[in-house]
Design a protein around this motif. Structure first.
Motif, PDB file in Angstrom:
ATOM      1  N   GLN A 183       3.501  -1.375   3.122  1.00  0.00           N
ATOM      2  CA  GLN A 183       3.817  -0.463   2.019  1.00  0.00           C
ATOM      3  C   GLN A 183       3.199   0.903   2.291  1.00  0.00           C
ATOM      4  OE1 GLN A 183       1.536  -3.173  -0.616  1.00  0.00           O
ATOM      5  NE2 GLN A 183       0.714  -1.283  -1.532  1.00  0.00           N
ATOM      6  N   ALA A 184       3.937   1.958   1.933  1.00  0.00           N
ATOM      7  CA  ALA A 184       3.459   3.311   2.197  1.00  0.00           C
ATOM      8  C   ALA A 184       4.017   4.263   1.151  1.00  0.00           C
ATOM      9  CB  ALA A 184       3.891   3.763   3.596  1.00  0.00           C
ATOM     10  N   ARG A 185       3.271   5.309   0.890  1.00  0.00           N
ATOM     11  CA  ARG A 185       3.752   6.397   0.031  1.00  0.00           C
ATOM     12  C   ARG A 185       2.951   7.647   0.371  1.00  0.00           C
ATOM     13  NH1 ARG A 185       1.043   6.211  -5.960  1.00  0.00           N
ATOM     14  NH2 ARG A 185      -1.015   5.437  -5.360  1.00  0.00           N
ATOM     15  N   MET A 186       3.520   8.793   0.060  1.00  0.00           N
ATOM     16  CA  MET A 186       2.860  10.070   0.330  1.00  0.00           C
ATOM     17  C   MET A 186       2.021  10.550  -0.852  1.00  0.00           C
ATOM     18  SD  MET A 186       3.409  11.043   3.426  1.00  0.00           S
ATOM     19  CE  MET A 186       3.105  12.818   3.424  1.00  0.00           C
ATOM     20  N   THR A 187       2.171   9.914  -2.000  1.00  0.00           N
ATOM     21  CA  THR A 187       1.543  10.413  -3.227  1.00  0.00           C
ATOM     22  C   THR A 187       0.285   9.634  -3.589  1.00  0.00           C
ATOM     23  OG1 THR A 187       3.079   9.048  -4.508  1.00  0.00           O
ATOM     24  CG2 THR A 187       3.670  11.365  -4.168  1.00  0.00           C
ATOM     25  N   SER A 229      10.693   1.329  -6.324  1.00  0.00           N
ATOM     26  CA  SER A 229       9.806   1.893  -7.331  1.00  0.00           C
ATOM     27  C   SER A 229       8.432   2.233  -6.761  1.00  0.00           C
ATOM     28  CB  SER A 229       9.649   0.898  -8.489  1.00  0.00           C
ATOM     29  OG  SER A 229       8.578   1.249  -9.324  1.00  0.00           O
ATOM     30  N   GLU A 230       7.900   3.369  -7.197  1.00  0.00           N
ATOM     31  CA  GLU A 230       6.543   3.741  -6.784  1.00  0.00           C
ATOM     32  C   GLU A 230       5.507   2.789  -7.368  1.00  0.00           C
ATOM     33  OE1 GLU A 230       3.550   7.606  -6.546  1.00  0.00           O
ATOM     34  OE2 GLU A 230       5.426   7.756  -7.675  1.00  0.00           O
ATOM     35  N   ASP A 231       5.656   2.419  -8.631  1.00  0.00           N
ATOM     36  CA  ASP A 231       4.646   1.605  -9.312  1.00  0.00           C
ATOM     37  C   ASP A 231       4.883   0.107  -9.152  1.00  0.00           C
ATOM     38  OD1 ASP A 231       3.320   3.890 -10.283  1.00  0.00           O
ATOM     39  OD2 ASP A 231       4.760   4.057 -11.932  1.00  0.00           O
ATOM     40  N   ASP A 232       6.127  -0.305  -9.017  1.00  0.00           N
ATOM     41  CA  ASP A 232       6.447  -1.727  -8.879  1.00  0.00           C
ATOM     42  C   ASP A 232       6.594  -2.045  -7.391  1.00  0.00           C
ATOM     43  OD1 ASP A 232       7.286  -4.325  -9.070  1.00  0.00           O
ATOM     44  OD2 ASP A 232       8.940  -3.926 -10.459  1.00  0.00           O
ATOM     45  N   VAL A 233       5.446  -2.116  -6.710  1.00  0.00           N
ATOM     46  CA  VAL A 233       5.476  -2.379  -5.272  1.00  0.00           C
ATOM     47  C   VAL A 233       5.966  -3.800  -4.999  1.00  0.00           C
ATOM     48  CG1 VAL A 233       4.159  -2.199  -3.135  1.00  0.00           C
ATOM     49  CG2 VAL A 233       3.509  -0.801  -5.092  1.00  0.00           C
ATOM     50  N   LEU A 234       5.675  -4.722  -5.920  1.00  0.00           N
ATOM     51  CA  LEU A 234       6.161  -6.087  -5.796  1.00  0.00           C
ATOM     52  C   LEU A 234       7.680  -6.111  -5.637  1.00  0.00           C
ATOM     53  CD1 LEU A 234       5.844  -9.162  -5.922  1.00  0.00           C
ATOM     54  CD2 LEU A 234       5.633  -8.962  -8.414  1.00  0.00           C
TER      55      LEU A 234
END
Length: 247
Positions: free
Chosen positions: A15-19, A79-84
């Motif tokens: 999992q990855a994100r820039m924020t 989704s950013e918050d629902d990584v599941l």
């Protein structure tokens, strides 16, 4: 006991994100002429297993999609918050039986150790098994991985309702709400769980920069890396005061 197919389909999902809240853009920050994500991917490829990147639909993560395209890594966005939900979407899209969960802020993961964990998981042939080096921690933070079945992931995806359970993917599994999850742990001696090799803050990044640029840590085995930290307490001190964010 639920059994796997004779040849289970396995995937490492990172999992990855820039924020990131503490250090935005950390996974593409340059170290030794390469982005952190380069080292993460290189180590995971040593496991010789299919690799997928689960990123968000935010425009900020388009650069991660571009990175993955250059590296030939399949991407799932959600989704950013629902990584599941991102993990579930990846498991469904690529028809995975066994999922290995890692996070992209760990540039020095041990690919061969991860591979041995997967081989042990397959030998057990038990879809109710959760195997990791996370719950009984003896490895440094930053060498974390979790191995679980699509069956366990499906239960979590369909039943987990708390935002924290969906953001952090596996807490619902850890809680063993069904009472049928079997836990096993990958441990090592001596215990080096107090070392920190993840990148969540500027101090963490400072340590990884020193390890890679001054000591070629990206070319070391985990044993060699930990011996290096044992021999250089001044390096360990760079981020020893950082507290891990609570799940």
């Amino acid at each position: 006991m639920a059994d796997f197919p004779a040849a289970p389909r396995i995937g490492i999902i990172s999992q990855a994100r820039m924020t990131s809240t503490r250090l935005p853009g950390k996974v593409l920050m340059p170290v030794g002429g390469q982005p952190l994500l380069h080292y993460h991917v290189a180590h995971l490829r040593e496991a010789k297993l299919p690799l997928y990147l689960a990123i968000t639909t935010n425009a900020a993560d388009d650069v991660l999609a571009d990175f993955a395209a250059r590296e030939g890594i399949p991407v799932v966005r959600g989704s950013e918050d629902d990584v599941l939900s991102r993990y579930w979407a990846c498991a469904v899209q690529y028809d995975l039986d066994i999922i290995v969960r890692v996070t992209s802020d760990c540039p020095l993961l041990d690919g061969p150790l991860l591979r041995r964990g997967v081989e042990e998981y397959i030998r057990r042939a038990d879809a109710r098994l959760y195997l990791s080096n996370v719950l009984e921690r003896t490895f440094p933070r930053g060498l974390d991985f979790e191995i679980f079945s699509r069956e366990l992931l499906a239960e979590a995806f369909h039943a987990a309702t708390l935002p924290s359970d969906r953001e952090h993917v596996t807490p619902y599994i850890h809680q063993n709400c069904s009472g049928r999850v079997r836990f096993e742990h990958i441990t090592r001696t001596p215990d080096r769980s107090h070392y920190r090799l993840t990148v969540d803050t500027a101090e963490d990044l400072q340590l990884i920069q020193a390890l890679i640029k001054q000591h070629n840590a990206h070319q070391l085995s985990t044993g060699e890396l930990l011996a290096l930290l044992d021999a250089h307490p001044e390096l360990v001190a760079l981020n020893a005061h950082i507290e891990q964010k609570k799940v």
